[in-house]
Design a protein around this motif. Structure first.
Motif, PDB file in Angstrom:
ATOM      1  N   CYS A  98       0.854  -1.188   0.000  1.00  0.00           N
ATOM      2  CA  CYS A  98       0.000   0.000   0.000  1.00  0.00           C
ATOM      3  C   CYS A  98       0.889   1.237   0.000  1.00  0.00           C
ATOM      4  CB  CYS A  98      -0.908   0.024   1.220  1.00  0.00           C
ATOM      5  SG  CYS A  98      -2.072  -1.366   1.265  1.00  0.00           S
ATOM      6  N   ALA A  99       0.637   2.149  -0.932  1.00  0.00           N
ATOM      7  CA  ALA A  99       1.450   3.352  -1.044  1.00  0.00           C
ATOM      8  C   ALA A  99       1.482   4.103   0.277  1.00  0.00           C
ATOM      9  CB  ALA A  99       0.889   4.252  -2.149  1.00  0.00           C
ATOM     10  N   ASP A 100       2.683   4.474   0.706  1.00  0.00           N
ATOM     11  CA  ASP A 100       2.876   5.211   1.961  1.00  0.00           C
ATOM     12  C   ASP A 100       2.228   4.492   3.136  1.00  0.00           C
ATOM     13  OD1 ASP A 100       4.194   7.063   0.428  1.00  0.00           O
ATOM     14  OD2 ASP A 100       2.597   8.552   0.449  1.00  0.00           O
ATOM     15  N   ARG A 101       2.181   3.171   3.077  1.00  0.00           N
ATOM     16  CA  ARG A 101       1.618   2.291   4.096  1.00  0.00           C
ATOM     17  C   ARG A 101       0.158   2.622   4.381  1.00  0.00           C
ATOM     18  NH1 ARG A 101       6.052   2.002   2.797  1.00  0.00           N
ATOM     19  NH2 ARG A 101       4.785   1.067   1.173  1.00  0.00           N
ATOM     20  N   GLY A 102      -0.559   3.104   3.354  1.00  0.00           N
ATOM     21  CA  GLY A 102      -1.932   3.566   3.531  1.00  0.00           C
ATOM     22  C   GLY A 102      -2.980   2.480   3.540  1.00  0.00           C
ATOM     23  N   CYS A 103      -2.820   1.491   4.399  1.00  0.00           N
ATOM     24  CA  CYS A 103      -3.836   0.464   4.622  1.00  0.00           C
ATOM     25  C   CYS A 103      -3.530  -0.181   5.965  1.00  0.00           C
ATOM     26  CB  CYS A 103      -3.853  -0.573   3.494  1.00  0.00           C
ATOM     27  SG  CYS A 103      -2.305  -1.509   3.301  1.00  0.00           S
ATOM     28  N   ASN A 104      -4.360  -1.118   6.358  1.00  0.00           N
ATOM     29  CA  ASN A 104      -4.112  -1.821   7.617  1.00  0.00           C
ATOM     30  C   ASN A 104      -4.357  -3.306   7.404  1.00  0.00           C
ATOM     31  OD1 ASN A 104      -3.402  -1.602  10.483  1.00  0.00           O
ATOM     32  ND2 ASN A 104      -5.474  -2.346  10.867  1.00  0.00           N
ATOM     33  N   LYS A 105      -3.388  -3.949   6.784  1.00  0.00           N
ATOM     34  CA  LYS A 105      -3.493  -5.371   6.471  1.00  0.00           C
ATOM     35  C   LYS A 105      -2.284  -6.086   7.067  1.00  0.00           C
ATOM     36  CE  LYS A 105      -5.862  -4.522   2.048  1.00  0.00           C
ATOM     37  NZ  LYS A 105      -7.152  -5.125   2.438  1.00  0.00           N
ATOM     38  N   GLY A 106      -2.531  -7.177   7.749  1.00  0.00           N
ATOM     39  CA  GLY A 106      -1.437  -7.897   8.380  1.00  0.00           C
ATOM     40  C   GLY A 106      -0.950  -7.175   9.617  1.00  0.00           C
ATOM     41  N   THR A 107       0.250  -7.519  10.056  1.00  0.00           N
ATOM     42  CA  THR A 107       0.764  -6.939  11.295  1.00  0.00           C
ATOM     43  C   THR A 107       1.077  -5.458  11.106  1.00  0.00           C
ATOM     44  OG1 THR A 107       2.277  -7.343  13.143  1.00  0.00           O
ATOM     45  CG2 THR A 107       3.227  -7.422  10.920  1.00  0.00           C
ATOM     46  N   LEU A 108       0.788  -4.666  12.129  1.00  0.00           N
ATOM     47  CA  LEU A 108       1.007  -3.223  12.082  1.00  0.00           C
ATOM     48  C   LEU A 108       2.381  -2.919  12.660  1.00  0.00           C
ATOM     49  CD1 LEU A 108       0.033  -0.328  11.592  1.00  0.00           C
ATOM     50  CD2 LEU A 108      -1.032  -0.391  13.865  1.00  0.00           C
ATOM     51  N   ALA A 109       3.305  -2.525  11.787  1.00  0.00           N
ATOM     52  CA  ALA A 109       4.662  -2.207  12.230  1.00  0.00           C
ATOM     53  C   ALA A 109       5.039  -0.763  11.945  1.00  0.00           C
ATOM     54  CB  ALA A 109       5.673  -3.143  11.554  1.00  0.00           C
ATOM     55  N   MET A 110       4.265  -0.106  11.073  1.00  0.00           N
ATOM     56  CA  MET A 110       4.527   1.286  10.720  1.00  0.00           C
ATOM     57  C   MET A 110       3.194   1.941  10.374  1.00  0.00           C
ATOM     58  SD  MET A 110       6.757   2.841   7.504  1.00  0.00           S
ATOM     59  CE  MET A 110       8.117   1.699   7.764  1.00  0.00           C
ATOM     60  N   SER A 111       3.004   3.167  10.806  1.00  0.00           N
ATOM     61  CA  SER A 111       1.787   3.889  10.478  1.00  0.00           C
ATOM     62  C   SER A 111       1.863   4.425   9.059  1.00  0.00           C
ATOM     63  CB  SER A 111       1.583   5.018  11.482  1.00  0.00           C
ATOM     64  OG  SER A 111       0.331   5.645  11.301  1.00  0.00           O
ATOM     65  N   TRP A 112       0.857   5.224   8.634  1.00  0.00           N
ATOM     66  CA  TRP A 112       0.845   5.688   7.244  1.00  0.00           C
ATOM     67  C   TRP A 112       1.157   7.178   7.140  1.00  0.00           C
ATOM     68  CZ3 TRP A 112      -4.430   4.612   9.008  1.00  0.00           C
ATOM     69  CH2 TRP A 112      -5.268   5.712   9.058  1.00  0.00           C
ATOM     70  N   GLY A 113       1.649   7.573   5.964  1.00  0.00           N
ATOM     71  CA  GLY A 113       1.899   8.983   5.705  1.00  0.00           C
ATOM     72  C   GLY A 113       3.114   9.212   4.839  1.00  0.00           C
ATOM     73  N   SER A 114       3.400  10.482   4.570  1.00  0.00           N
ATOM     74  CA  SER A 114       4.497  10.843   3.665  1.00  0.00           C
ATOM     75  C   SER A 114       5.858  10.637   4.307  1.00  0.00           C
ATOM     76  CB  SER A 114       4.352  12.302   3.229  1.00  0.00           C
ATOM     77  OG  SER A 114       4.346  13.165   4.352  1.00  0.00           O
TER      78      SER A 114
ATOM     79  N   SER B 226      -3.419   4.843  12.661  1.00  0.00           N
ATOM     80  CA  SER B 226      -3.774   6.177  12.186  1.00  0.00           C
ATOM     81  C   SER B 226      -2.594   6.686  11.378  1.00  0.00           C
ATOM     82  CB  SER B 226      -4.103   7.124  13.345  1.00  0.00           C
ATOM     83  OG  SER B 226      -2.948   7.449  14.087  1.00  0.00           O
ATOM     84  N   GLY B 227      -2.701   7.904  10.847  1.00  0.00           N
ATOM     85  CA  GLY B 227      -1.600   8.414  10.041  1.00  0.00           C
ATOM     86  C   GLY B 227      -1.859   9.814   9.551  1.00  0.00           C
ATOM     87  N   GLU B 228      -1.165  10.170   8.481  1.00  0.00           N
ATOM     88  CA  GLU B 228      -1.256  11.534   7.968  1.00  0.00           C
ATOM     89  C   GLU B 228      -2.582  11.758   7.245  1.00  0.00           C
ATOM     90  OE1 GLU B 228       1.421  14.785   5.473  1.00  0.00           O
ATOM     91  OE2 GLU B 228       2.106  12.707   5.619  1.00  0.00           O
ATOM     92  N   GLY B 229      -3.053  13.012   7.280  1.00  0.00           N
ATOM     93  CA  GLY B 229      -4.412  13.332   6.882  1.00  0.00           C
ATOM     94  C   GLY B 229      -4.764  13.174   5.422  1.00  0.00           C
ATOM     95  N   TYR B 230      -3.795  13.066   4.532  1.00  0.00           N
ATOM     96  CA  TYR B 230      -4.146  12.948   3.120  1.00  0.00           C
ATOM     97  C   TYR B 230      -4.598  11.539   2.751  1.00  0.00           C
ATOM     98  CZ  TYR B 230       0.423  10.754   2.154  1.00  0.00           C
ATOM     99  OH  TYR B 230       1.513   9.914   2.148  1.00  0.00           O
ATOM    100  N   ILE B 231      -4.456  10.603   3.665  1.00  0.00           N
ATOM    101  CA  ILE B 231      -4.884   9.224   3.428  1.00  0.00           C
ATOM    102  C   ILE B 231      -6.042   8.888   4.363  1.00  0.00           C
ATOM    103  CG2 ILE B 231      -4.216   6.794   3.602  1.00  0.00           C
ATOM    104  CD1 ILE B 231      -1.418   7.566   2.771  1.00  0.00           C
TER     105      ILE B 231
END
Length: 546
Positions: free
Chosen positions: A263-279, A336-341
């Motif tokens: 998922c671009a810029d980690r913009g999903c929540n599939k599998g184990t969560l190791a990093m949040s999303w954003g630029s 959670s993550g950055e607001g553009y996603i």
């Protein structure tokens, strides 16, 4: 923030403290994002605060960064008391550069600049990425800043100040113009060959050399992830000692079906969560998942291990965990993550504090059938554990945060006692979201104008809010167990008398004056040796010395 600043700059890289200041939510941080989601606003959110709260609470991390010698500070998207963060003279000139004595440069967040002269006079030193709107070829500064100096709107010494601050930060971290290594990677592309100026398809060449820079960083990441895990509850279930049968439950234990970077810029929540999303994310070189590491440990220990990595496979989960002698490991998360996603309706900010993917119901179902249920939470912050944390069948709870690429091996280190989980929770775990006192502003509250987020709670956030309201939390701020036993004795508290505060007095030196100079803008054009590159969409020209 202080230690992070030191670590980055000791490596010869200018650190950037952000986002300055009061960027406390993602909703309404940019008009474009908000309008795209159906919110009809004309200006970004305004964080409204009093001077006392600003200084006693929100300014401290930035004060620590300045004390550590941070080279740059990024001003934020939202407004502060209805003045944009990148043109707010009170916060930039007055507090940051004046009171804190910051000597580095202030850079805008990308497209957080809303004016030319105003941002220059208020203390912003660098415009990023430089254009008003991505790839427009237009800029608030550039030639406009030259004109502003020529017509006397911006004093010439302000330009010198900008350049001095930028280069001072560059030299402070030990860099020299002569010693710069050539660029060998392009953060915008994974291709080996591409355009140097991708927006206008100019300068086709090699843009990535794919240099392996991992060194032994993986071992350090594993150590940090393990040691930063917080043991919230333990009824003797941990550490594990050659368990006969492990039942691993939850999507968060396994890999994403799209891969770790699917998922671009980690913009999903599939599998184990190791990093949040954003630029600010990066691609995983690999991702050690909990089930990977647990399988390897089970092989070494001759442990029977089975996993169900579907949170909604209720019948299969029930059949597995109700078997005699099972130790159930339930992995859950909240992201959670950055607001553009927007992920599943979470527009940057989380919609609530419950676990994602039916996580709370998953824990309750497993713990109702297995009397040795261990819960591992990967999350960006506190979650509500009220409905299940005190079940006698929930024998241990671990909060592992966002552990990064060594997630699996790090949590196994903790589960099996190779690493003592001696960290402390950096926030309060309350019984319900209302206990925290302050919340995200999810809906505009000022018509079509800038939403107004009034920080009426003052200093009373997190544990202060609960203390003030006399609310007992589930897990207190700073709570954390370990595998060792200890006790305090003969504690003595001594009072120290701090001297009276004496504010500084006096004025800085007068601003320099300059002699007569040409007001003909043609005298300030780029040198002829600099090549023009046409901007594709508008036909305007971008100049570069590349």
């Amino acid at each position: 923030m202080s230690e992070t600043t030191k670590g980055i700059q000791d490596a010869g890289v200018v650190a950037c403290a952000k986002h300055y200041i009061l960027n406390e939510q993602e909703h309404f941080r940019q008009v474009g994002e908000s309008v795209g989601r159906g919110y009809n606003i004309s200006e970004t959110l305004s964080s409204n605060i009093d001077d006392k709260t600003m200084h006693e609470l929100y300014l401290w991390p930035f004060a620590d960064a300045v004390r550590a010698g941070v080279g740059s500070v990024m001003c934020s998207y939202q407004q502060i008391n209805n003045s944009y963060g990148c043109q707010n003279s009170k916060t930039l000139n007055g507090i940051l550069k004046g009171e804190l004595g910051f000597q580095g440069f202030v850079m805008s967040d990308w497209q957080a600049q809303h004016a030319g002269v105003a941002s220059a006079l208020a203390g912003m030193d660098m415009s990023t990425p430089g254009d008003t709107v991505f790839q427009s070829g237009l800029s608030f500064w550039g030639a406009n800043l030259t004109v502003a100096v020529l017509n006397g709107t911006v004093p010439a010494y302000r330009i010198d100040d900008m350049a001095m601050r930028i280069m001072a930060a560059f030299f402070k971290v030990g860099q020299t113009v002569e010693g710069l290594e050539p660029v060998n990677m392009d953060s915008w592309s994974l291709d080996t060959y591409g355009y140097l100026h991708a927006g206008v398809k100019d300068g086709y060449q090699q843009i990535n050399w794919h240099v392996d820079v991992q060194s032994d960083h993986g071992n350090l990441i594993r150590e940090i992830a393990g040691k930063s895990t917080v043991l919230l509850k333990n009824e003797g279930a941990l550490p594990l000692k050659n368990p006969k049968f492990l039942a691993v439950i939850g999507e968060d234990a396994g890999p994403s079906p799209l891969g770790p970077n699917g998922c671009a810029d980690r913009g999903c929540n599939k599998g184990t969560l190791a990093m949040s999303w954003g630029s600010g994310t990066a691609n995983f070189p690999y991702l050690s998942t909990p089930i990977d590491a647990l399988n390897q440990q089970a092989i070494n220990d001759h442990t029977r291990i089975e996993a169900v990595l579907d949170n909604y496979a209720t019948n299969t989960i029930e059949t597995l965990v109700k078997q005699d002698g099972a130790t159930a490991l339930v992995f859950v998360n909240a992201n959670s993550g950055e607001g553009y996603i927007d992920v599943d309706g979470n527009e940057g900010d989380r919609q609530n504090l419950t676990l994602w993917g039916n996580g709370d119901e998953l824990i309750k179902k497993v713990s109702s059938l297995c009397n040795n249920t261990i819960v591992v939470i990967h999350s960006v912050g506190p979650t509500l554990v009220t409905d299940w944390y005190d079940s006698p069948n929930v024998t241990a709870i671990l909060w592992a945060g966002l552990p990064g690429q060594e997630s699996g091996r790090a949590i196994v280190d903790v589960l099996y006692g190779k690493v003592n989980p001696a960290a402390r929770t950096p926030f309060t775990w309350a019984a319900k979201s209302e206990d925290y006192g302050a919340d995200v502003l999810y809906k505009p509250n000022n018509g079509n104008d800038a939403p107004q987020q009034d920080f009426t709670e003052g200093n009373f956030i997190d544990y202060r809010a609960l203390d003030k309201a006399n609310i007992k939390p589930i897990f207190e701020f700073g709570h954390g167990l370990s595998y060792t036993t200890f006790k305090y004795a003969n504690i003595k508290v001594e009072k120290t008398n701090a001297g009276p505060y004496k504010p500084t007095k006096g004025k800085t030196v007068e601003a320099p004056t300059f002699g007569n100079f040409s007001t003909n803008i043609e005298d300030y054009a780029f040198p002829r040796a600099i090549r023009y590159i046409r901007e594709g969409l508008r036909g305007s020209r971008i100049r570069t010395n590349g």
